[in-house]
Design an enzyme around this catalytic site. Structure first.
Site, short mmCIF file in Angstrom:
data_model
loop_
_atom_site.label_atom_id
_atom_site.label_comp_id
_atom_site.label_asym_id
_atom_site.label_seq_id
_atom_site.Cartn_x
_atom_site.Cartn_y
_atom_site.Cartn_z
N GLU A 26 0.82 -1.20 0.00
CA GLU A 26 0.00 0.00 0.00
C GLU A 26 0.85 1.25 0.00
O GLU A 26 1.91 1.31 0.63
CB GLU A 26 -0.87 0.01 1.25
CG GLU A 26 -1.72 -1.24 1.34
CD GLU A 26 -3.08 -1.00 1.92
OE1 GLU A 26 -3.28 0.05 2.56
OE2 GLU A 26 -3.95 -1.86 1.72
N CYS A 37 3.06 8.43 1.42
CA CYS A 37 3.43 7.46 2.45
C CYS A 37 3.65 6.13 1.76
O CYS A 37 2.77 5.66 1.03
CB CYS A 37 2.31 7.37 3.49
SG CYS A 37 2.58 6.12 4.75
N CYS A 84 4.20 -7.06 8.17
CA CYS A 84 5.16 -6.60 9.17
C CYS A 84 5.25 -7.63 10.29
O CYS A 84 4.26 -8.26 10.65
CB CYS A 84 4.72 -5.25 9.74
SG CYS A 84 5.95 -4.53 10.87
N CYS A 88 2.84 -4.51 16.57
CA CYS A 88 2.26 -3.45 17.39
C CYS A 88 0.76 -3.74 17.53
O CYS A 88 0.09 -4.01 16.53
CB CYS A 88 2.48 -2.08 16.75
SG CYS A 88 4.23 -1.73 16.48
N CYS A 99 -2.11 -1.94 15.38
CA CYS A 99 -1.88 -1.75 13.94
C CYS A 99 -2.46 -2.89 13.12
O CYS A 99 -2.22 -4.06 13.40
CB CYS A 99 -0.37 -1.66 13.71
SG CYS A 99 0.08 -1.64 11.98
N LEU A 144 6.84 5.98 19.35
CA LEU A 144 6.99 5.78 20.80
C LEU A 144 5.71 5.21 21.42
O LEU A 144 5.71 4.14 22.02
CB LEU A 144 7.38 7.11 21.46
CG LEU A 144 7.71 7.07 22.93
CD1 LEU A 144 8.94 6.22 23.20
CD2 LEU A 144 7.93 8.50 23.47
N CYS A 199 -3.04 6.16 9.51
CA CYS A 199 -1.97 5.48 10.23
C CYS A 199 -2.44 4.19 10.88
O CYS A 199 -3.45 4.17 11.57
CB CYS A 199 -1.43 6.37 11.33
SG CYS A 199 -0.35 7.61 10.70
S1 SF4 Z 1 2.99 0.15 13.43
FE1 SF4 Z 1 2.40 -1.64 12.18
S2 SF4 Z 1 3.65 -1.53 10.33
FE2 SF4 Z 1 4.60 -0.15 11.87
S3 SF4 Z 1 6.13 -1.44 12.92
FE3 SF4 Z 1 4.26 -1.61 14.13
S4 SF4 Z 1 3.21 -3.44 13.29
FE4 SF4 Z 1 4.78 -2.81 11.79
#
Ligand code: SF4
Length: 383
Positions: A87, A140, A147, A151, A154, A254, A374
């Site tokens: 993306e 972006c 990934c 996180c 996300c 952070l 985001c």
């Molecule tokens: S915010 Fe999402 S894309 Fe970015 S490092 Fe964390 S898991 Fe990976």
């Protein structure tokens, strides 16, 4: 391929080395998409290149989702057999993320007004100054397919890591978007953020090779590029060694004021806690007026309380870094159990940081309705 690799390729074919420079010029400056169109090369050489199977081109924008706010989200497909898409996002007026980072473009941003709650959704009050045209557009882009960092807030994390992108695939996303919008490099100035899918510092060599292509060949300025990392310490250490002529600005994702909360929200913190990340960042030699950005996603009830703001202010001051904080009200995603912070909580948080003397900016949510904001990039096809 960069100019040197193109030169070697030409020499390998028995041509003079300077033909490589001509090729780089045609591919990256003129952005020509087929060998036949490179008229600076003699016809016989073009035919030879085609006969030997050389191809030029870039990733294809396979699908476009357009937001009510003008943001476009793209599924970009490379030319590899796996056919996977990543993306990229085009924000015609940026999202305020560049504000206050010490460079000319940042100073042109007006701070977005406070978030408003309308019919259960948050929307940002418009910036108070008129649009400054192309100077504010931001692209972006992604550095990996999926990934591995996990996180908790996300959507991309739900994909897991599928594979690293090559330097060509990373830089190619940018060029595909530049082409789509007819951007003239050197005349129109766009910002670039490596904040799409993936952790750039876990694909470090390809990420930096892409940056060098974009700076040295395509002609974009590294001072208009920002890379965001979740805090991969070995990557930050390597980044600190990069020469300023090609080094983008650095943002640290952070998202929490202390290790206890950060380890919950971002399990990577158990491996590289806040202090180790800050230590690594201290080695980055900042250009004059440059600031490190701390990105901070506000999660309703989890990281958005006044005591979190006060603790964050102490943390930022303790680092001794020239730094600013970008606040992002969490963007909802299916299957993620967090809630968007209330607009009053966002405003109180911002004011608390400002009162403590910490430069703070609110990033305006862009393209939420099309899963372009985001933390929302997961190749969602509805929207
Ligand atoms: S915010 Fe999402 S894309 Fe970015 S490092 Fe964390 S898991 Fe990976």
């Amino acid at each position: 391929m960069n100019a040197e690799e193109l030169r070697e390729c030409m020499v390998g074919m028995g041509e003079p080395g300077w033909r490589g420079r001509q090729l780089a010029e045609a591919l990256y400056r003129q952005r020509i998409v087929d060998v036949e169109g490179i008229t600076t090369l003699p016809k016989a050489l073009r035919q030879k290149l085609a006969k030997e199977g050389w191809q030029v081109g870039r990733p294809r924008i396979a699908q476009v989702f357009t937001s009510v706010d003008g943001t476009e989200r793209y599924l970009v497909q490379g030319q590899t057999p796996d056919g996977l898409t990543v993306e990229a996002v085009w924000m015609p007026e940026g999202d305020g993320g560049e504000a206050g980072d010490g460079f000319e473009d940042g100073s042109k941003y007006a701070e977005a007004g406070p978030l408003r709650q309308t019919q259960g959704r948050l929307s940002a009050a418009p910036a108070t100054r008129a649009s400054l045209g192309r100077d504010r557009a931001t692209i972006c882009i992604s550095s990996q397919m999926g990934c591995a960092v996990n996180c908790q807030f996300c959507l991309t994390a739900k994909l897991g890591l599928q594979r690293n992108l090559t330097a060509g695939e990373i830089a190619g996303q940018v060029v595909a978007v530049l082409d789509r919008h007819g951007v003239e490099v050197g005349k129109d100035r766009v910002n670039l953020v490596f904040m799409g899918m993936g952790e750039p510092f876990l694909n470090y060599d390809n990420f930096m090779a892409a940056v060098r292509l974009l700076v040295e060949e395509v002609g974009l300025s590294p001072q208009r590029m920002t890379v965001s990392t979740s805090g991969i310490v070995p990557g930050i250490e390597r980044f600190a060694e990069e020469p300023p002529e090609v080094r983008p600005k650095l943002a640290i994702s952070l998202n929490a004021p202390n290790d206890a909360i950060r380890s919950e929200v971002m399990p990577i913190n158990r491996k590289w806690p806040i202090e180790s990340v800050v230590d690594a960042v201290r080695a980055v030699r900042l250009r004059s007026r440059e600031r490190i950005t701390f990105e901070y996603v506000l999660l309703g009830g989890v990281t958005d309380q006044p005591e979190h703001a006060a603790e964050l202010a102490r943390l930022v001051r303790r680092t001794g870094l020239s730094a600013k904080v970008n606040l992002i009200a969490w963007n909802p995603g299916p299957g993620i159990a967090y809630t968007t912070p209330r607009s009053e909580a966002v405003e109180t948080f911002r004011r608390t940081l400002a009162a403590e003397g910490v430069p703070v900016y609110l990033r305006r949510p862009r393209g939420r309705d099309i899963y372009a904001a985001c933390g929302q990039l997961k190749r969602t096809v509805e929207g």
